[in-house]
Motif scaffolding. Structure first.
Motif, PDB file in Angstrom:
ATOM      1  N   CYS A   1      42.835  37.507  45.450  1.00 31.91           N
ATOM      2  CA  CYS A   1      42.914  38.911  44.744  1.00 31.91           C
ATOM      3  C   CYS A   1      41.685  39.328  43.878  1.00 31.91           C
ATOM      4  O   CYS A   1      41.440  40.740  43.575  1.00 31.91           O
ATOM      5  N   GLY A   2      40.599  38.659  43.816  1.00 34.87           N
ATOM      6  CA  GLY A   2      39.489  38.989  43.387  1.00 34.87           C
ATOM      7  C   GLY A   2      39.318  38.971  41.746  1.00 34.87           C
ATOM      8  O   GLY A   2      38.180  39.509  41.280  1.00 34.87           O
ATOM      9  N   GLN A   3      40.317  38.666  41.003  1.00 30.47           N
ATOM     10  CA  GLN A   3      40.256  39.022  39.549  1.00 30.47           C
ATOM     11  C   GLN A   3      39.178  38.049  38.807  1.00 30.47           C
ATOM     12  O   GLN A   3      38.815  38.289  37.741  1.00 30.47           O
ATOM     13  N   CYS A   4      38.826  36.910  39.505  1.00 31.18           N
ATOM     14  CA  CYS A   4      37.752  36.181  38.863  1.00 31.18           C
ATOM     15  C   CYS A   4      36.345  36.573  39.217  1.00 31.18           C
ATOM     16  O   CYS A   4      35.278  36.052  38.543  1.00 31.18           O
ATOM     17  N   GLY A   5      36.446  37.536  39.984  1.00 26.14           N
ATOM     18  CA  GLY A   5      34.810  38.325  40.168  1.00 26.14           C
ATOM     19  C   GLY A   5      34.257  37.646  41.397  1.00 26.14           C
ATOM     20  O   GLY A   5      33.350  37.961  41.911  1.00 26.14           O
ATOM     21  N   GLU A   6      35.225  36.747  42.317  1.00 28.81           N
ATOM     22  CA  GLU A   6      34.575  36.201  43.338  1.00 28.81           C
ATOM     23  C   GLU A   6      35.587  36.896  44.404  1.00 28.81           C
ATOM     24  O   GLU A   6      36.714  37.335  44.249  1.00 28.81           O
TER      25      GLU A   6
ATOM     26  N   THR B   1      39.333  28.804  33.290  1.00 31.62           N
ATOM     27  CA  THR B   1      40.212  29.912  32.857  1.00 31.62           C
ATOM     28  C   THR B   1      40.115  31.216  33.792  1.00 31.62           C
ATOM     29  O   THR B   1      40.575  32.134  33.300  1.00 31.62           O
ATOM     30  N   CYS B   2      39.242  30.981  34.660  1.00 33.01           N
ATOM     31  CA  CYS B   2      38.971  32.354  35.521  1.00 33.01           C
ATOM     32  C   CYS B   2      40.066  33.119  36.307  1.00 33.01           C
ATOM     33  O   CYS B   2      39.699  34.092  36.722  1.00 33.01           O
ATOM     34  N   CYS B   3      41.082  32.254  36.533  1.00 34.88           N
ATOM     35  CA  CYS B   3      42.009  32.545  37.606  1.00 34.88           C
ATOM     36  C   CYS B   3      43.314  33.129  36.832  1.00 34.88           C
ATOM     37  O   CYS B   3      43.968  32.267  36.442  1.00 34.88           O
ATOM     38  N   PRO B   4      43.477  34.645  36.563  1.00 40.00           N
ATOM     39  CA  PRO B   4      44.607  34.989  35.819  1.00 40.00           C
ATOM     40  C   PRO B   4      45.946  34.725  36.434  1.00 40.00           C
ATOM     41  O   PRO B   4      46.882  34.443  35.718  1.00 40.00           O
ATOM     42  N   PRO B   5      46.198  34.896  37.682  1.00 38.99           N
ATOM     43  CA  PRO B   5      47.373  34.542  38.076  1.00 38.99           C
ATOM     44  C   PRO B   5      47.823  33.130  38.118  1.00 38.99           C
ATOM     45  O   PRO B   5      48.994  32.839  38.203  1.00 38.99           O
ATOM     46  N   GLY B   6      46.933  32.058  38.160  1.00 41.13           N
ATOM     47  CA  GLY B   6      47.140  30.578  37.836  1.00 41.13           C
ATOM     48  C   GLY B   6      47.681  30.396  36.509  1.00 41.13           C
ATOM     49  O   GLY B   6      48.325  29.471  36.167  1.00 41.13           O
ATOM     50  N   GLY B   7      47.238  31.248  35.464  1.00 35.98           N
ATOM     51  CA  GLY B   7      47.653  30.769  34.123  1.00 35.98           C
ATOM     52  C   GLY B   7      46.819  29.727  33.320  1.00 35.98           C
ATOM     53  O   GLY B   7      46.002  29.176  34.052  1.00 35.98           O
ATOM     54  N   ASN B   8      47.599  29.183  32.218  1.00 31.23           N
ATOM     55  CA  ASN B   8      47.165  27.956  31.576  1.00 31.23           C
ATOM     56  C   ASN B   8      47.371  26.708  32.278  1.00 31.23           C
ATOM     57  O   ASN B   8      46.611  25.940  31.992  1.00 31.23           O
ATOM     58  N   SER B   9      48.301  26.628  32.961  1.00 38.73           N
ATOM     59  CA  SER B   9      48.495  25.434  33.675  1.00 38.73           C
ATOM     60  C   SER B   9      47.700  25.051  34.713  1.00 38.73           C
ATOM     61  O   SER B   9      47.123  23.892  34.955  1.00 38.73           O
ATOM     62  N   LEU B  10      47.330  26.220  35.498  1.00 38.91           N
ATOM     63  CA  LEU B  10      46.169  26.020  36.425  1.00 38.91           C
ATOM     64  C   LEU B  10      44.863  25.725  35.805  1.00 38.91           C
ATOM     65  O   LEU B  10      44.345  24.893  36.139  1.00 38.91           O
ATOM     66  N   ALA B  11      44.607  26.434  34.735  1.00 38.37           N
ATOM     67  CA  ALA B  11      43.279  26.201  33.999  1.00 38.37           C
ATOM     68  C   ALA B  11      43.181  24.756  33.409  1.00 38.37           C
ATOM     69  O   ALA B  11      42.045  24.085  33.627  1.00 38.37           O
ATOM     70  N   SER B  12      44.067  24.008  32.829  1.00 42.96           N
ATOM     71  CA  SER B  12      44.218  22.805  32.428  1.00 42.96           C
ATOM     72  C   SER B  12      44.137  21.897  33.713  1.00 42.96           C
ATOM     73  O   SER B  12      43.235  20.877  33.312  1.00 42.96           O
ATOM     74  N   GLY B  13      44.504  22.065  34.847  1.00 39.16           N
ATOM     75  CA  GLY B  13      44.434  21.262  35.921  1.00 39.16           C
ATOM     76  C   GLY B  13      43.114  21.244  36.355  1.00 39.16           C
ATOM     77  O   GLY B  13      42.427  20.329  36.836  1.00 39.16           O
TER      78      GLY B  13
ATOM     79  N   ASP C   1      49.411  32.459  26.168  1.00 43.49           N
ATOM     80  CA  ASP C   1      50.167  31.648  27.275  1.00 43.49           C
ATOM     81  C   ASP C   1      51.054  32.360  27.816  1.00 43.49           C
ATOM     82  O   ASP C   1      52.255  32.004  28.508  1.00 43.49           O
ATOM     83  N   THR C   2      51.290  33.919  27.570  1.00 41.85           N
ATOM     84  CA  THR C   2      52.273  34.789  28.289  1.00 41.85           C
ATOM     85  C   THR C   2      52.170  34.794  29.783  1.00 41.85           C
ATOM     86  O   THR C   2      51.169  35.190  30.149  1.00 41.85           O
ATOM     87  N   GLN C   3      53.200  34.477  30.346  1.00 38.86           N
ATOM     88  CA  GLN C   3      53.295  34.822  31.724  1.00 38.86           C
ATOM     89  C   GLN C   3      53.802  36.073  32.053  1.00 38.86           C
ATOM     90  O   GLN C   3      54.802  36.643  31.445  1.00 38.86           O
ATOM     91  N   TRP C   4      53.144  37.007  32.977  1.00 42.33           N
ATOM     92  CA  TRP C   4      53.608  38.278  33.215  1.00 42.33           C
ATOM     93  C   TRP C   4      54.349  38.298  34.687  1.00 42.33           C
ATOM     94  O   TRP C   4      53.959  37.408  35.715  1.00 42.33           O
ATOM     95  N   VAL C   5      55.270  39.543  34.833  1.00 43.47           N
ATOM     96  CA  VAL C   5      55.648  39.810  36.264  1.00 43.47           C
ATOM     97  C   VAL C   5      55.741  41.105  36.135  1.00 43.47           C
ATOM     98  O   VAL C   5      56.091  41.861  35.235  1.00 43.47           O
ATOM     99  N   ALA C   6      55.659  41.625  37.621  1.00 39.08           N
ATOM    100  CA  ALA C   6      55.680  43.223  37.789  1.00 39.08           C
ATOM    101  C   ALA C   6      57.255  43.565  37.777  1.00 39.08           C
ATOM    102  O   ALA C   6      58.051  42.955  38.153  1.00 39.08           O
ATOM    103  N   TYR C   7      57.307  44.734  37.356  1.00 40.81           N
ATOM    104  CA  TYR C   7      58.757  45.335  37.292  1.00 40.81           C
ATOM    105  C   TYR C   7      58.687  46.749  37.819  1.00 40.81           C
ATOM    106  O   TYR C   7      57.805  47.566  37.221  1.00 40.81           O
ATOM    107  N   ILE C   8      59.385  47.163  38.694  1.00 40.50           N
ATOM    108  CA  ILE C   8      59.177  48.673  39.436  1.00 40.50           C
ATOM    109  C   ILE C   8      60.605  49.367  38.462  1.00 40.50           C
ATOM    110  O   ILE C   8      61.792  48.919  38.828  1.00 40.50           O
ATOM    111  N   GLU C   9      60.471  50.230  38.276  1.00 40.45           N
ATOM    112  CA  GLU C   9      61.453  51.236  37.636  1.00 40.45           C
ATOM    113  C   GLU C   9      61.941  51.912  39.225  1.00 40.45           C
ATOM    114  O   GLU C   9      61.149  52.994  39.589  1.00 40.45           O
TER     115      GLU C   9
END
Length: 178
Positions: free
Chosen positions: A51-56, A74-86, A101-109
């Motif tokens: 996705c490139g959100q980390c800048g790479e 912590t550079c990977c937003p889709p991974g969240g805090n659990s990935l960052a700690s791993g 620590d909020t996880q987000w999900v997309a919602y389409i109206e």
């Protein structure tokens, strides 16, 4: 005479193919570049959506930058805090403050969706389904909350919502240490 020429040409091509294949096999072993095994482990841990959100440009490049110390865990937003700690435990670095620590999900109206397929094309995780000029919807179990679809939607019918707690995803809150 033509059968003999055909067999001779066939044998020449087989010999040439075997010789070139042998040389390529030797070159792949002789010029192999050894890499840090932590890069392979990190790449396997990352979501793999490129996705490139980390800048790479991709997850492999992000893993190489993290091992080199150029990117934080912590550079990977889709991974969240659990990935960052791993990632932090694998690299042996301090995680520090991770923030929200909020996880987000997309919602389409769906009533406002025109079916332009821009969100569908922008999602690297294939979490959006739909057809051209038909409504689209999000498969919430697959969505990582990377927000790429939100930026691509021209009708503003797509929004990010916090993931609601469900019995199979709820966790006890961490105790407050005084």
């Amino acid at each position: 005479m033509s059968l003999l020429n055909f067999l001779l040409a066939l044998l020449c091509f087989i010999g040439l193919g075997a010789a070139l294949g042998g040389m390529l096999g030797w070159a792949s072993r002789a010029f192999k570049v050894e890499s840090d095994p932590r890069v392979d482990e990190l790449e396997a841990m990352l979501p793999g959506g490129q996705c490139g959100q980390c800048g790479e440009p991709g997850c492999r490049q992000a893993a190489e930058a993290m091992v080199a110390g150029q990117l934080p865990p912590t550079c990977c937003p889709p991974g969240g805090n659990s990935l960052a700690s791993g990632i932090a435990s694998l690299l042996g670095v301090e995680l520090g403050e991770t923030g929200d620590d909020t996880q987000w999900v997309a919602y389409i109206e769906e009533s406002q969706c025109s079916g332009c397929t821009r969100c569908f094309k922008a999602c690297p995780f294939d979490a959006i389904v739909g057809a051209t000029k038909q409504m689209h919807t999000v498969i919430s179990d697959v969505c990582t909350g990377c927000r790429l679809c939100e930026k691509a939607c021209p009708q503003n019918c797509l929004e990010m919502r916090p993931v609601a707690d469900a019995p199979h995803t709820w966790q006890w809150p961490k105790p407050n240490v005084a």
